[in-house]
Design an enzyme around this catalytic site. Structure first.
Site, PDB file in Angstrom:
ATOM      1  N   CYS A 526      -1.666   2.404  -6.460  1.00  0.00           N
ATOM      2  CA  CYS A 526      -2.152   2.036  -7.886  1.00  0.00           C
ATOM      3  C   CYS A 526      -3.561   2.786  -6.688  1.00  0.00           C
ATOM      4  CB  CYS A 526      -2.123   1.023  -8.813  1.00  0.00           C
ATOM      5  SG  CYS A 526      -2.583  -0.520  -6.875  1.00  0.00           S
ATOM      6  N   ARG A 527      -4.690   2.260  -7.535  1.00  0.00           N
ATOM      7  CA  ARG A 527      -5.846   2.454  -6.933  1.00  0.00           C
ATOM      8  C   ARG A 527      -6.137   1.875  -5.380  1.00  0.00           C
ATOM      9  NH1 ARG A 527     -11.257   0.057  -6.601  1.00  0.00           N
ATOM     10  NH2 ARG A 527     -13.098   1.541  -6.480  1.00  0.00           N
TER      11      ARG A 527
END
Lengths: 564, 564
Positions: A526-527
């Site tokens: 994810c980020r």
């Protein structure tokens, strides 16, 4: 008791002042070869840039002050040239008058510091090439920039229809502390600055991928970086100034060159005294700062110290340890028990509006020693509560022992709150803290200052989740062969994503698990890693094989961390 | 496994999210009586002031997010009204519809938080009197300030030839965290602000003399402080607004009143469940957050926790511990071993451009317990190297054990670097660090960030000098009867000095010792204590009796520390 202390900066000055407090009757002589006693050498780059305006600010304590307040025979422009350890004497040369006197001692403290590394590069002694080691160094650099020089006049022959005077061009050789601080300060003075560094990264104590964040930040502030390319020669340029030619054959034009290739211990005097020199080239002492001669002590940048984590001998030119060693030497001379516990290499450097800091072992240092009993995490927590204005991500790499859960080292970069977290982690390292201690720490929290889960807590929690097996992790250096699953939202993927990655937003994952392979390890991205962790927990409990790619997209691109 | 979690902020929300990660199959219900799940209550005062502009910023994680990402039955506007511990059920009332449902549980987690203390002061329910506890609270306060009110219209009858509309007048009742943060934010909105506090100081966890520094700073920023005078009544004023009458009979006019008298644990539900309540009025749990009922856990502001230093039960309403307790409760429910190690009360508060922070025991807490195995020092080190622009003194009080040299607590106030030092000292306290560990700490140092001797090092060095007998110290509370010697320079005395003090500048002291009495203890004073230490060492070694007045003139006047 007669004590001679050679070197009047940091370690020597601390030793002299402390010794006077412990022994009002000791005869203390403190000699400094330069014109200033106890000056702030850490401030020199900032004086070059005019951040510290007045040279007098750099003078911490004058020889007069040592004489008047401490009753110390303090002498500047006075060089110790040799030691007769058998006779217990040291020869001092008055650099103003030239005469040599022989001084006897009961105890001798060597605090000569370190010398600049100055390799025999052709042309290195040409005018316009400077170091940033002493107050006089900064004075000539400032004059050179302000008043111009024979070389600078060449600039005016610059052809073309320029409307503005072209910028003065500086080449800084060496991407360490002093080189980078000076580079920044030359940018503040509106120079066009190029840093040439032989290694493939700046700030060698950092791991390569963390240094990259600093490099991008410097470039964004106008510093040109030339990495992996050492200087081959300096030569006068045709139209004035200097040509800096690198080993790859590139030529960089300069009106001024700063050479900052690090330092090495000044052991001239120690060798004349016949005391042991260590394998790293520094004066060898025990933990009481006593050399192989029981009446000769040594402190500061000239000595080898034990690494606090590994116990290995190392060279660390830092002001904090130098001051502490000076105090310890004074205590020992005064008959007290005091011991130096080794160094962690804790450091911080300002990079324009950003900060890089670290403590303890780097991954490359662990690898160099063949140590693989460690794990690492990359996290990007906010400097303070995200809902309070001004929160900035801090890029952190934290290393810890797999076998005993102890913190090994940490590196951090960011625009806010970096030094606070590394100072806290430095104390944690000193106390032998485990990742669980980090997770449970009760640190200052209010919205402008931190988060209810401080970055230090967060580091401990993530590390504990990794070691418990709750959060198996992978790193980008061997992740791209795996089956990558990106659980971010669609608009985030549009900004940047890894090609060919499978995409299922976290909120849809429970319902779409059968789209994933049962027989392969799923590497979740994810980020920054938080949603990937949630997804990984879900997948693992559903019987799939999954792990988190540590630091997510932020670790992959190392973009936008300091400059989001 | 069915788990009901009552309270959706901090502790409850952390518990729910962690439990889902540990157990994908648990049935989790999370209920919150307010309209928002997991909101940032620490940010509320800053939303009143517009520092946090958008109310939406305060909403950390919505009920929808809990449902979608975590598969948690998350309900807002839902109040738990009673527990049947024998039947293992909890009754929930939907505050929108009014209907009550009974939910069964295997494990129940109580995270109801704390309620505002709201004493039965006459008039406390009048319009215009608010609290700052919830998002709706801040909304009505903002509306009241922005749109005016029936009371505000009274202001326009203000007599005289005023050229500007008079300022809206606010009275804040209570000088704790929320009261002071709100007071500052009301000043930012250009209100005329008076804080009324019954105690003789603000910020009760601080010792009186340290709170004084904060008080002077707030007053310099336009906050009027009324100390040692509680509110007796509120009443409508003749020309609009409210009259706030204190116990001493003073009357303060207000267009808006904020009542912030602290909080007390909300134990309604715990009592209905029949679990033990402690002597401090909080829910009693073991260190696994389990109450006297093995199937009921409790976390957050509603529970009593052990003080980390003293082991005593205490009430601490802080977000960090609440979050950690939530995680621990989840771990315990999931069958893991996790324990809360107690609280140090580490806190920080912004005071305009200044900061106050502390950790561990205060002196008054030690005295209250009859503990006299401690010493204290006052120091005023710079936030970073004095020669680098922007260095500011930090006023620090550090308490440590005489018998075992361990850190007991620390308090600090200043304009820069305060939270960094208290976070580091908080970690030190957690690890059982001694003053020697502080002295030897290797923290981040570069001129913009610290000093070669960081304030933390300096605290340790001074404390060690005190315990070794090198630096006997006295404190102002019993110093003025002694023979005071001021060793500062003459121009410094002109600024401020203690009447009748003997004056010999440090540089002249060796030659003028016979001006001092041989039979009396000489209490040496300088600006902050450093020169007094040098003088004391000299005098002690000359056979006189001498001691340092800790913190010197800075400790005497508590002036100019935050505002030099």
């Amino acid at each position: 008791m007669k004590v001679a202390i050679i070197g009047g900066v940091a370690g020597g000055a601390s030793c002299a002042a402390r010794l006077r407090r412990l022994d009002e009757n000791a005869e203390i002589i403190l000699v400094e070869r330069g014109p200033y006693m106890s000056y702030a050498n850490c401030g020199l780059p900032y004086h070059v840039g005019g951040v510290i305006q007045d040279e007098a600010e750099l003078l911490v304590a004058s020889a007069e002050l040592f004489r008047e307040q401490f009753n110390i025979d303090a002498r500047v422009n006075c060089e110790a040239i040799s030691v007769d350890a058998a006779a217990k004497t040291v020869d001092l040369r008055d650099l103003t008058m030239g005469d040599v006197t022989t001084v006897s001692y009961d105890k001798l403290v060597l605090s000569p510091g370190a010398k600049s590394v100055r390799p025999p590069i052709p042309g290195i002694d040409l005018p316009g090439i400077f170091e940033v080691r002493t107050v006089p160094d900064t004075r000539v650099i400032r004059q050179w920039i302000e008043k111009g020089s024979p070389f600078l006049s060449g600039m005016h022959k610059y052809s073309g229809f320029q409307t503005a005077r072209p910028k003065t061009r500086a080449v800084v050789v060496g991407g360490g502390f002093i080189g980078l601080e000076t580079a920044e300060n030359l940018v503040h003075r509106d120079l066009d600055v190029t840093v040439v560094e032989m290694a493939d990264q700046i700030l060698m104590p950092l791991d390569r991928e963390m240094a990259l964040i600093a490099e991008k930040h410097l470039e964004r502030h106008g510093v040109r970086l030339v990495l992996g390319d050492g200087v081959a020669s300096f030569s006068p340029a045709q139209h004035g100034g200097l040509d800096v030619t690198t080993q790859s054959g590139s030529v960089y034009s300069a009106d001024i060159v700063i050479v900052s290739l690090g330092v090495k211990p000044d052991t001239m005097l120690a060798k004349s005294a016949g005391v042991d020199i260590g394998e790293r080239g520094g004066i060898r002492t025990d933990d009481r700062m006593v050399t192989s001669d029981p009446d000769i002590l040594a402190v500061g940048d000239a000595v080898e110290v034990r690494d606090f984590v590994t116990g290995e001998w190392s060279l660390i030119a830092l002001a904090g340890p130098a001051n502490r060693q000076g105090r310890i030497a004074a205590d020992v001379i005064a008959g007290r028990d005091a011991r130096f516990r080794g160094t962690q290499g804790t450091s911080v450097i300002g990079l324009f509006d950003g900060t890089a800091a670290w403590t303890g072992q780097s991954e490359k240092a662990l690898k160099r020693r063949g140590d693989d009993d460690y794990e690492k995490i990359y996290i990007y927590p906010n400097s303070h509560a995200g809902y309070y204005p001004g929160a900035r991500p801090i890029a952190m790499k934290v290393l810890f022992r797999k076998s005993n859960r102890k913190l090994l080292g940490a590196q951090a970069l960011g625009l806010d709150g970096v030094d606070k977290r590394i100072s806290t982690l430095a104390f944690a390292l000193q106390m032998g803290a485990t990742i669980d201690d980090l997770a449970e720490a009760e640190l200052c929290y209010a919205p402008p200052y931190g988060s209810a889960k401080d970055p230090v807590n967060f580091a401990g929690m993530v590390a504990a989740d990794v070691l418990s097996g709750d959060m198996p992790i992978r790193h980008w250096d061997n992740a791209e062969e795996g089956f990558l699953l990106d659980v971010r939202e669609l608009p985030e993927l549009a900004v940047e994503c890894v090609e060919g990655v499978k995409h299922i937003p976290l909120g849809q994952l429970r319902g779409r698990v059968d789209e994933l392979p049962k027989d392969r390890e799923i590497l979740v991205v994810c980020r920054s890693g938080q949603r990937a962790y949630y997804a990984t927990r879900m997948l693992l409990q559903m019987g799939l094989k999954a792990s988190v790619v540590s630091g997510g997209m932020l670790s992959h691109f190392q973009n936008g961390v300091l400059d989001a």
